[in-house]
Design an enzyme around this catalytic site. Structure first.
Site, mmCIF file in Angstrom:
data_model
loop_
_atom_site.group_PDB
_atom_site.id
_atom_site.type_symbol
_atom_site.label_atom_id
_atom_site.label_comp_id
_atom_site.label_asym_id
_atom_site.label_seq_id
_atom_site.Cartn_x
_atom_site.Cartn_y
_atom_site.Cartn_z
ATOM 1 C CE LYS A 35 37.892 74.424 60.278
ATOM 2 N NZ LYS A 35 38.133 73.658 61.528
ATOM 3 C CB THR A 36 32.008 77.521 62.030
ATOM 4 O OG1 THR A 36 32.423 76.430 61.215
ATOM 5 C CG2 THR A 36 30.632 77.954 61.622
ATOM 6 C CG ASP A 220 32.373 76.813 57.633
ATOM 7 O OD1 ASP A 220 33.559 76.461 57.799
ATOM 8 O OD2 ASP A 220 31.512 76.731 58.542
ATOM 9 C CD GLU A 221 33.011 72.054 57.100
ATOM 10 O OE1 GLU A 221 34.066 71.448 56.849
ATOM 11 O OE2 GLU A 221 32.394 71.942 58.173
ATOM 12 N NE ARG A 606 32.726 66.604 63.531
ATOM 13 C CZ ARG A 606 33.233 67.822 63.377
ATOM 14 N NH1 ARG A 606 32.480 68.884 63.489
ATOM 15 N NH2 ARG A 606 34.516 68.009 63.138
HETATM 16 P P1 ATP Z 1 34.883 72.094 62.573
HETATM 17 O O1 ATP Z 1 36.225 71.905 61.948
HETATM 18 O O2 ATP Z 1 34.405 70.862 63.229
HETATM 19 O O3 ATP Z 1 33.909 72.729 61.640
HETATM 20 P P2 ATP Z 1 35.359 74.689 63.738
HETATM 21 O O4 ATP Z 1 36.811 74.940 63.618
HETATM 22 O O5 ATP Z 1 34.482 75.326 62.761
HETATM 23 O O6 ATP Z 1 35.114 73.122 63.803
HETATM 24 P P3 ATP Z 1 33.647 75.872 65.709
HETATM 25 O O7 ATP Z 1 32.468 75.023 65.467
HETATM 26 O O8 ATP Z 1 33.646 77.268 65.228
HETATM 27 O O9 ATP Z 1 34.958 75.099 65.198
HETATM 28 O O10 ATP Z 1 33.998 75.894 67.251
HETATM 29 C C1 ATP Z 1 34.040 74.704 68.027
HETATM 30 C C2 ATP Z 1 33.450 74.955 69.411
HETATM 31 O O11 ATP Z 1 34.339 75.777 70.158
HETATM 32 C C3 ATP Z 1 32.148 75.695 69.360
HETATM 33 O O12 ATP Z 1 31.326 75.220 70.403
HETATM 34 C C4 ATP Z 1 32.548 77.124 69.587
HETATM 35 O O13 ATP Z 1 31.496 77.868 70.105
HETATM 36 C C5 ATP Z 1 33.694 76.968 70.580
HETATM 37 N N1 ATP Z 1 34.696 78.044 70.525
HETATM 38 C C6 ATP Z 1 35.357 78.490 69.441
HETATM 39 N N2 ATP Z 1 36.218 79.471 69.761
HETATM 40 C C7 ATP Z 1 36.110 79.656 71.101
HETATM 41 C C8 ATP Z 1 36.733 80.536 72.061
HETATM 42 N N3 ATP Z 1 37.640 81.431 71.711
HETATM 43 N N4 ATP Z 1 36.344 80.426 73.339
HETATM 44 C C9 ATP Z 1 35.419 79.518 73.734
HETATM 45 N N5 ATP Z 1 34.804 78.683 72.893
HETATM 46 C C10 ATP Z 1 35.129 78.739 71.591
HETATM 47 MG MG MG Z 2 33.124 74.536 61.368
#
Ligand code: ATP
Ligand code: MG
Length: 723
Positions: A35-36, A220-221, A606
């Site tokens: 997401k982020t 975000d969040e 995490r």
């Molecule tokens: P949270 O809910 O914990 O905030 P999030 O959904 O925001 O998580 P991110 O932090 O954006 O998730 O991504 C999680 C991890 O996966 C990060 O290390 C990010 O770089 C990696 N990631 C995200 N998308 C991809 C992708 N398409 N290919 C490889 N790695 C990815």
């Molecule tokens: Mg995030």
């Protein structure tokens, strides 16, 4: 134009989100699904391909740490400076707006932000002035009440006519508190948000200006926004469909502070043209970690429902350690950290996560003994220490004489012969003439009712502040801080050997001067504030720095709440005990218990590679010896993903904690949480939870009649009817 850097690291769905034309969009997806990443890449895409300017972007994140990280990632993707982009927390951005438009926000130019400890102090003083008994009117409760009103956008004048004596008194306190803050130019955290909302709502031209400026608004969040934050976002994006939000209902962990998960539904109603996108692939964690997290969160009712999967290997099992006591737990954790660091020396890939700040101390002690640098986020922050707050109070006072909180804090610190009686006289005058304590002191001196000694002491205090204010003019920030620390007498005061930890306190004051020296305000300073004003705000807003400095590679210690959005290779989730995690307040409240479970989900997700779970059989906490039971969350984890670590390093695959209790199979699922039931004596109610099996099966019911409330009933005897 090279767009590969933006698009290549994304999967198909993520790419679709990043490149979608501007419209209201909600990305609803589980932990670690990107997401982020999507949010950051979308900002980069809009600037590089859709020709928006950096200053057209507004991005709101949850912590200062996350905001910094976001800015850094955008810079990396685009290779352009991002200072004109507004990226920050809701509080940080609200603060910035209020500074820029202080008069329209009806604030004095030198207004000060109070952190929550300052606010509590103000409330205590107020209750004292109102002659209210602290036992009956605990300051914390009053603080909670006022903040809860503000989070809902309710000012004292909007409160309904009180229906009983209690509500009437509370309203009177709220009114008096508002008046006091207005008088002293003090703004608490909830006020920042409320006032920023009112500022835009009540000034249509200003609102139009910001609506034009921010062509794109990203959050975000989103699941943790509260009513007033949402209302503020709504003002900025109304009729424009340019609100892009990402969130996860399973990670909503700030309900206790007013966050409204309903905002996810509200968004869908308020922006009828919205798109919802789900991301389901997790890129962060191993199979075992993800499976454990997925299974725990499934226990919660009423989820929006989504299942995460991963292509990663199963990875290592999660390890569970039963410690004798809290000391043993800390010892175990630090030993494992040492072992891990042998092959993987990056300390910042390791996090120790706990439910309550009070747990950090033992881990800190052990880390210190082991010589491993660490950093604590939150908790008793550097800027919260008494000696630092005293120094800051002097600095605040030289900027704004009417800052009563600071005035009271240092009027007799260090001691200079101004007694409690004189301070009380000043308060009385301030109340009578409705002025600040500073103005009241001058009036008191002019009345000539004070003894010569008291009067001299007071005059010299006022002169000291005036002198400090003059002497600091034109100096560099760190010189100003140094001068105030020395000339205020604080340094000499703490240098006296008879004060507890005097050495540490002196070091801390010195550290404050260093902090001022290395202080860099990273965002553009359009408000033309003095460096000192910026520094003081930094002190109030920035969350804690302890021990290792920010750039030193160090093990990360934080509460589960502050770990939101972050990731680490190795995660220790400690203190998994009933009464600690889930917390004592939540165990009897179905809603709060679900929030604790989401917190557990946040904690586990995490981790990228390895999770250690631990609990202690006995624990001294807040000075008491307790013998807690293992957390129910451990029982909810899939046994096949756990391995238990026994003493002397034995490992057994089957944990000795009681295995997960199955949900109610008896009664063939006739009763389940959320089911409405009726009881012959207690009337109708709703089932909150079910425990046990067969003849032992019992349910917790919340009855509609308030005097009956919540009760546990044995199903075999209760003769409940479903309705
Ligand atoms: P949270 O809910 O914990 O905030 P999030 O959904 O925001 O998580 P991110 O932090 O954006 O998730 O991504 C999680 C991890 O996966 C990060 O290390 C990010 O770089 C990696 N990631 C995200 N998308 C991809 C992708 N398409 N290919 C490889 N790695 C990815
Ligand atoms: Mg995030």
């Amino acid at each position: 134009m090279d767009i590969t850097k933006i698009l290549e690291p994304l999967n198909d769905v993520q790419r679709q989100v990043v490149t979608a034309p501007s419209t209201a969009m909600l990305v609803l997806a589980g932990a670690g699904s990107g997401k982020t990443r999507v949010l950051v890449h979308r900002i980069a895409w809009q600037i590089q391909v859709e020709n928006h300017y950096p200053q057209n972007m507004l991005a709101v994140t949850f912590t200062n740490k996350a905001a910094k990280e976001m800015r850094h990632r955008i810079e990396h993707l685009l290779n352009i400076p991002t200072h004109s982009m507004w990226i920050g927390t809701f509080h940080g951005i609200a603060y910035r707006l209020l500074r820029r438009h202080f008069s329209q926000a009806k604030l004095p130019e030198g207004f000060q932000v109070m952190d929550s400890a300052d606010q509590l102090r103000v409330i205590k003083r107020l209750l004292n002035n109102l002659k209210l008994d602290e036992e009956q009117w605990p300051a914390r409760q009053v603080q909670w009440h006022i903040n809860a009103q503000k989070d809902e956008g309710i000012r004292a004048r909007h409160c309904l006519t009180p229906y009983d004596k209690y509500a009437e008194q509370m309203l009177a306190i709220y009114l008096a508190y508002e008046r006091l803050c207005d008088q002293s130019g003090l703004v608490d955290f909830a006020e920042l948000l409320l006032r920023a909302h009112e500022l835009l709502r009540d000034n249509p031209e200003l609102l139009a200006l910001y609506q034009q400026r921010f062509t794109q608004v990203h959050v975000d969040e989103f699941q943790d926004t509260n009513t007033i934050q949402y209302a503020w976002l709504r003002l900025l994006t109304e009729n424009r469909d340019n609100l892009f939000v990402v969130g996860d209902d399973d990670q909503s962990i700030y309900g206790w502070r007013g966050a409204k998960i309903e905002n996810i539904y509200k968004f869908q109603k308020d922006y009828p043209n919205h798109h919802i996108i789900k991301l389901e692939q997790n890129y962060r964690s191993t199979g075992n970690i993800l499976k454990t997290a997925n299974q725990i969160i499934q226990v919660n009712q009423g989820r929006m429902g989504k299942e995460l999967w991963t292509q990663s290997d199963a990875g290592e099992l999660l390890s569970l350690y039963t410690a004798f006591n809290e000391q043993d737990e800390a010892y175990f954790v630090i030993e494992r950290i040492k072992t891990w660091l042998i092959d993987k020396p990056r300390r910042k890939d390791i996090a120790i996560l706990y439910r309550s700040n009070a747990q950090s101390r033992l881990f800190e002690e052990r880390l210190m003994i082991a010589g491993i640098p660490y950093r604590v986020y939150g908790g008793l922050r550097f800027f919260d220490r008494a000696e630092i707050k005293n120094a800051l109070a002097y600095l605040r006072l030289i900027m704004n004489r009417d800052d009563d909180t600071s005035f009271e804090r240092v009027i007799n610190t260090p001691t200079r012969g101004i007694g409690a009686k004189t301070v009380e006289d000043i308060r009385v005058i301030a109340r009578e003439q409705n002025s600040s304590l500073w103005a009241a002191s001058i009036a008191l001196i002019n009345q000539r009712n004070l003894s010569a000694r008291a009067s001299n002491a007071l005059v010299s205090f006022l002169n000291l502040i005036k002198q400090l204010s003059e002497k600091t003019q034109g100096l560099e920030l760190f010189e100003q801080v140094k001068l105030v620390v020395e000339k205020s007498g604080l340094l000499a005061f703490y240098q006296q050997a008879k004060i507890d930890n005097s050495e540490e306190k002196v070091e801390n004051l010195e550290e404050l001067v260093s902090a001022a020296k290395s202080f860099v305000f990273t965002q553009e300073n359009e408000e033309q504030l003095s460096e000192l004003a910026l520094f003081l705000t930094h002190a109030a807003l920035e969350s804690g720095d302890r021990q290792a400095d920010e750039f030193e590679d160090s093990v990360q210690l934080m509460t589960l709440h502050s770990a939101k959005g972050l990731e680490f290779n190795l995660v220790f989730l400690v203190g998994l005990e009933e009464g600690l995690f889930p917390s004592q307040q939540s165990v009897d409240d179905a809603g709060r218990l679900e929030e604790e479970r989401r917190l557990c989900y946040v904690g586990i997700t995490r981790a990228m590679q390895k999770v250690y779970l631990s609990y202690a059989e006995s624990r001294r906490l807040y000075g008491r010896e307790t013998y807690p039971k293992p957390s129910r969350f451990l029982k909810e984890m899939p046994a096949e993903c756990l391995q238990e670590i026994r003493l002397r390093g034995n490992i057994s695959q089957a944990p000795s904690i009681p295995l997960p209790k199955k949900s109610p199979i008896a009664n063939e699922g006739r009763y389940k949480a959320g089911q409405k039931v009726s009881h012959a004596k207690f009337g109708t109610g709703v089932i909150l939870q079910i425990e046990g099996e067969g003849a032992q099966e019992r349910v917790q019911v919340k009855f509609n009649t308030p005097t009956i409330g919540i009760k546990w009933l044995m199903l075999a005897y209760a003769k409940l009817e479903t309705v």
